[in-house]
Design a protein around this motif. Structure first.
Motif, mmCIF file in Angstrom:
data_model
loop_
_atom_site.group_PDB
_atom_site.id
_atom_site.type_symbol
_atom_site.label_atom_id
_atom_site.label_comp_id
_atom_site.label_asym_id
_atom_site.label_seq_id
_atom_site.Cartn_x
_atom_site.Cartn_y
_atom_site.Cartn_z
ATOM 1 N N PRO A 1 2.776 34.678 35.596
ATOM 2 C CA PRO A 1 2.985 35.986 34.947
ATOM 3 C C PRO A 1 2.007 36.159 33.796
ATOM 4 O O PRO A 1 1.852 35.286 32.944
ATOM 5 C CB PRO A 1 4.435 35.899 34.472
ATOM 6 N N LEU A 2 1.348 37.300 33.751
ATOM 7 C CA LEU A 2 0.207 37.475 32.873
ATOM 8 C C LEU A 2 0.545 37.302 31.398
ATOM 9 O O LEU A 2 -0.185 36.639 30.656
ATOM 10 C CB LEU A 2 -0.428 38.853 33.120
ATOM 11 N N TYR A 3 1.655 37.883 30.943
ATOM 12 C CA TYR A 3 1.956 37.780 29.515
ATOM 13 C C TYR A 3 2.259 36.341 29.114
ATOM 14 O O TYR A 3 1.978 35.925 27.994
ATOM 15 C CB TYR A 3 3.098 38.726 29.134
ATOM 16 N N ARG A 4 2.823 35.564 30.053
ATOM 17 C CA ARG A 4 3.085 34.146 29.775
ATOM 18 C C ARG A 4 1.768 33.382 29.629
ATOM 19 O O ARG A 4 1.637 32.493 28.792
ATOM 20 C CB ARG A 4 3.899 33.527 30.911
ATOM 21 N N GLN A 5 0.804 33.717 30.457
ATOM 22 C CA GLN A 5 -0.497 33.062 30.374
ATOM 23 C C GLN A 5 -1.204 33.423 29.065
ATOM 24 O O GLN A 5 -1.816 32.578 28.420
ATOM 25 C CB GLN A 5 -1.357 33.485 31.569
ATOM 26 N N VAL A 6 -1.082 34.701 28.686
ATOM 27 C CA VAL A 6 -1.657 35.129 27.414
ATOM 28 C C VAL A 6 -0.977 34.384 26.268
ATOM 29 O O VAL A 6 -1.638 33.909 25.339
ATOM 30 C CB VAL A 6 -1.503 36.652 27.244
ATOM 31 N N ARG B 1 1.152 42.597 23.593
ATOM 32 C CA ARG B 1 2.337 42.891 22.779
ATOM 33 C C ARG B 1 3.544 42.089 23.265
ATOM 34 O O ARG B 1 4.307 41.544 22.463
ATOM 35 C CB ARG B 1 2.643 44.381 22.829
ATOM 36 N N LYS B 2 3.711 41.990 24.571
ATOM 37 C CA LYS B 2 4.849 41.242 25.117
ATOM 38 C C LYS B 2 4.743 39.759 24.764
ATOM 39 O O LYS B 2 5.737 39.122 24.411
ATOM 40 C CB LYS B 2 4.907 41.427 26.638
ATOM 41 N N ALA B 3 3.535 39.210 24.821
ATOM 42 C CA ALA B 3 3.334 37.805 24.450
ATOM 43 C C ALA B 3 3.616 37.593 22.968
ATOM 44 O O ALA B 3 4.286 36.623 22.580
ATOM 45 C CB ALA B 3 1.905 37.385 24.779
ATOM 46 N N LEU B 4 3.136 38.501 22.121
ATOM 47 C CA LEU B 4 3.357 38.372 20.679
ATOM 48 C C LEU B 4 4.837 38.538 20.333
ATOM 49 O O LEU B 4 5.347 37.860 19.428
ATOM 50 C CB LEU B 4 2.526 39.410 19.922
ATOM 51 N N ASP B 5 5.521 39.426 21.039
ATOM 52 C CA ASP B 5 6.956 39.606 20.790
ATOM 53 C C ASP B 5 7.714 38.313 21.063
ATOM 54 O O ASP B 5 8.607 37.927 20.305
ATOM 55 C CB ASP B 5 7.516 40.723 21.676
ATOM 56 N N GLU B 6 7.358 37.638 22.156
ATOM 57 C CA GLU B 6 8.045 36.388 22.498
ATOM 58 C C GLU B 6 7.727 35.303 21.478
ATOM 59 O O GLU B 6 8.601 34.524 21.082
ATOM 60 C CB GLU B 6 7.668 35.945 23.910
ATOM 61 N N ILE C 1 -1.020 30.434 21.867
ATOM 62 C CA ILE C 1 -0.422 29.232 21.266
ATOM 63 C C ILE C 1 -1.485 28.161 21.056
ATOM 64 O O ILE C 1 -1.461 27.433 20.062
ATOM 65 C CB ILE C 1 0.743 28.716 22.129
ATOM 66 N N LYS C 2 -2.433 28.072 21.983
ATOM 67 C CA LYS C 2 -3.529 27.115 21.813
ATOM 68 C C LYS C 2 -4.326 27.413 20.551
ATOM 69 O O LYS C 2 -4.817 26.510 19.875
ATOM 70 C CB LYS C 2 -4.439 27.125 23.035
ATOM 71 N N ARG C 3 -4.463 28.690 20.211
ATOM 72 C CA ARG C 3 -5.178 29.050 18.993
ATOM 73 C C ARG C 3 -4.421 28.587 17.755
ATOM 74 O O ARG C 3 -5.033 28.238 16.741
ATOM 75 C CB ARG C 3 -5.410 30.561 18.949
ATOM 76 N N LEU C 4 -3.097 28.575 17.844
ATOM 77 C CA LEU C 4 -2.312 28.027 16.734
ATOM 78 C C LEU C 4 -2.488 26.518 16.663
ATOM 79 O O LEU C 4 -2.652 25.948 15.583
ATOM 80 C CB LEU C 4 -0.826 28.361 16.913
ATOM 81 N N GLY C 5 -2.459 25.881 17.826
ATOM 82 C CA GLY C 5 -2.535 24.432 17.857
ATOM 83 C C GLY C 5 -3.872 23.869 17.439
ATOM 84 O O GLY C 5 -3.936 22.797 16.817
ATOM 85 N N ASP C 6 -4.969 24.570 17.772
ATOM 86 C CA ASP C 6 -6.285 24.022 17.421
ATOM 87 C C ASP C 6 -6.786 24.515 16.071
ATOM 88 O O ASP C 6 -7.912 24.217 15.667
ATOM 89 C CB ASP C 6 -7.316 24.332 18.511
ATOM 90 N N GLY C 7 -5.943 25.272 15.367
ATOM 91 C CA GLY C 7 -6.312 25.712 14.027
ATOM 92 C C GLY C 7 -7.155 26.961 13.968
ATOM 93 O O GLY C 7 -7.591 27.369 12.887
ATOM 94 N N SER C 8 -7.406 27.596 15.138
ATOM 95 C CA SER C 8 -8.180 28.840 15.117
ATOM 96 C C SER C 8 -7.462 29.911 14.306
ATOM 97 O O SER C 8 -8.096 30.729 13.631
ATOM 98 C CB SER C 8 -8.408 29.337 16.552
ATOM 99 N N TRP C 9 -6.142 29.909 14.400
ATOM 100 C CA TRP C 9 -5.308 30.788 13.584
ATOM 101 C C TRP C 9 -4.467 29.906 12.663
ATOM 102 O O TRP C 9 -3.635 29.129 13.123
ATOM 103 C CB TRP C 9 -4.401 31.648 14.452
ATOM 104 N N SER D 1 9.751 32.309 16.312
ATOM 105 C CA SER D 1 9.378 32.021 14.913
ATOM 106 C C SER D 1 7.986 31.417 14.778
ATOM 107 O O SER D 1 7.681 30.789 13.768
ATOM 108 C CB SER D 1 10.418 31.097 14.257
ATOM 109 N N LEU D 2 7.130 31.620 15.788
ATOM 110 C CA LEU D 2 5.741 31.180 15.669
ATOM 111 C C LEU D 2 4.912 32.213 14.911
ATOM 112 O O LEU D 2 3.926 31.866 14.259
ATOM 113 C CB LEU D 2 5.138 30.958 17.055
ATOM 114 N N LEU D 3 5.320 33.469 15.015
ATOM 115 C CA LEU D 3 4.642 34.564 14.338
ATOM 116 C C LEU D 3 5.659 35.370 13.544
ATOM 117 O O LEU D 3 6.859 35.320 13.815
ATOM 118 C CB LEU D 3 3.950 35.484 15.361
#
Length: 261
Positions: free
Chosen positions: A31-36, A73-78, A41-49, A83-85
């Protein structure tokens, strides 16, 4: 190549930029939003964000990934619901930081019997480096005899000791933490800001045990007094086991509280 009709004429769809095509190709067929979500999440993990950072707008993220803003938007909502964002009205979406308020409601479950939630004070008893035994290796998912750092501390409310903690960390994730002269009360904020390890979730088990001589000494309780053992393994945003914590809690004036949703 796919074509579309526009005003009765056949036109080729617009081709996204190379970076967007590469990102989109990496998404695969889930599912596309899950992949996004996984990519973000990888950007959080590698310090990009970094914690506390304002994220680009949804259209900007969408353009970079070659997907629709609605999918982003759906990915960010999840991610916000986990509590990641943090979404702030009129300001945008920010990477969650481990401030005391967030920890108090997401990770600290001991509440005074009067219902008041407060962040306890902490006193470091000892910090040591050793080799992981079988139990620590299994809980942290590391090799037997891998180097670990153990932090022992006492947490208090109103000057009254109420929690005795043993915190075991893989030394490879937190190099030099044993040399920090004054470890802060808020360890999760330290993990995030100094080491780039953001605690996102964890698993806990609870068990009633009897106070031993160490709790009698540090918590000023009676020998054999019933206390609550909370055994937690905390995970980073990428699923890495970052911390094993055993908290021995007095419950004569407080209790464990969790909200079921």
């Amino acid at each position: 190549m796919n074509e579309t009709k526009q005003n009765g004429r056949r036109t080729e769809p617009k081709t996204p930029p190379p970076a967007a095509r590469a990102a989109h190709a990496s998404l695969g067929y889930r599912p596309l939003y899950r992949q996004v979500k996984e990519l973000l999440i990888k950007r959080l993990g590698d310090g990009s964000w970094a914690p506390g950072q304002l994220l680009p707008s949804e259209p900007e993220i969408a353009a970079g990934l070659g997907v629709s803003p609605g999918t982003v938007r759906k990915a960010l909502d999840e991610m916000s619901s986990e509590s990641l964002l943090v979404r702030r009205q009129g300001r945008g979406t920010f990477v969650a930081s481990h401030d005391e308020e967030r920890i108090l409601f997401q990770f600290f479950r001991m509440v005074s019997d009067n219902g008041e939630r407060r962040f306890p004070e902490s006193r470091i008893v000892s910090v040591s480096v050793a080799k992981a035994d079988e139990h620590a290796a299994a809980r942290l998912g590391i090799a037997l005899k891998e180097s670990v750092v153990t932090i022992e501390r006492v947490r208090s409310l109103d000057g009254r000791p109420c929690i005795h903690e043993h915190i075991v960390l893989p030394r490879s994730l937190f190099p030099g933490i044993e040399r920090i002269k004054q470890l802060p009360n808020n360890l999760y904020a330290l993990y995030s800001t100094k080491y780039g390890v953001t605690i996102a979730r964890g698993s806990e088990s609870l068990k009633a045990v009897a106070a031993d001589a160490r709790q009698v000494e540090l918590l000023r309780c009676e020998p054999g007094e019933p206390i609550l053992l909370i055994d937690r393994v905390a995970l980073g945003v990428d699923g890495t086991r970052a911390e094993w914590r055993r908290s021995l809690c007095r419950t004569d004036r407080s209790h464990y509280l969790t909200d079921l949703k």
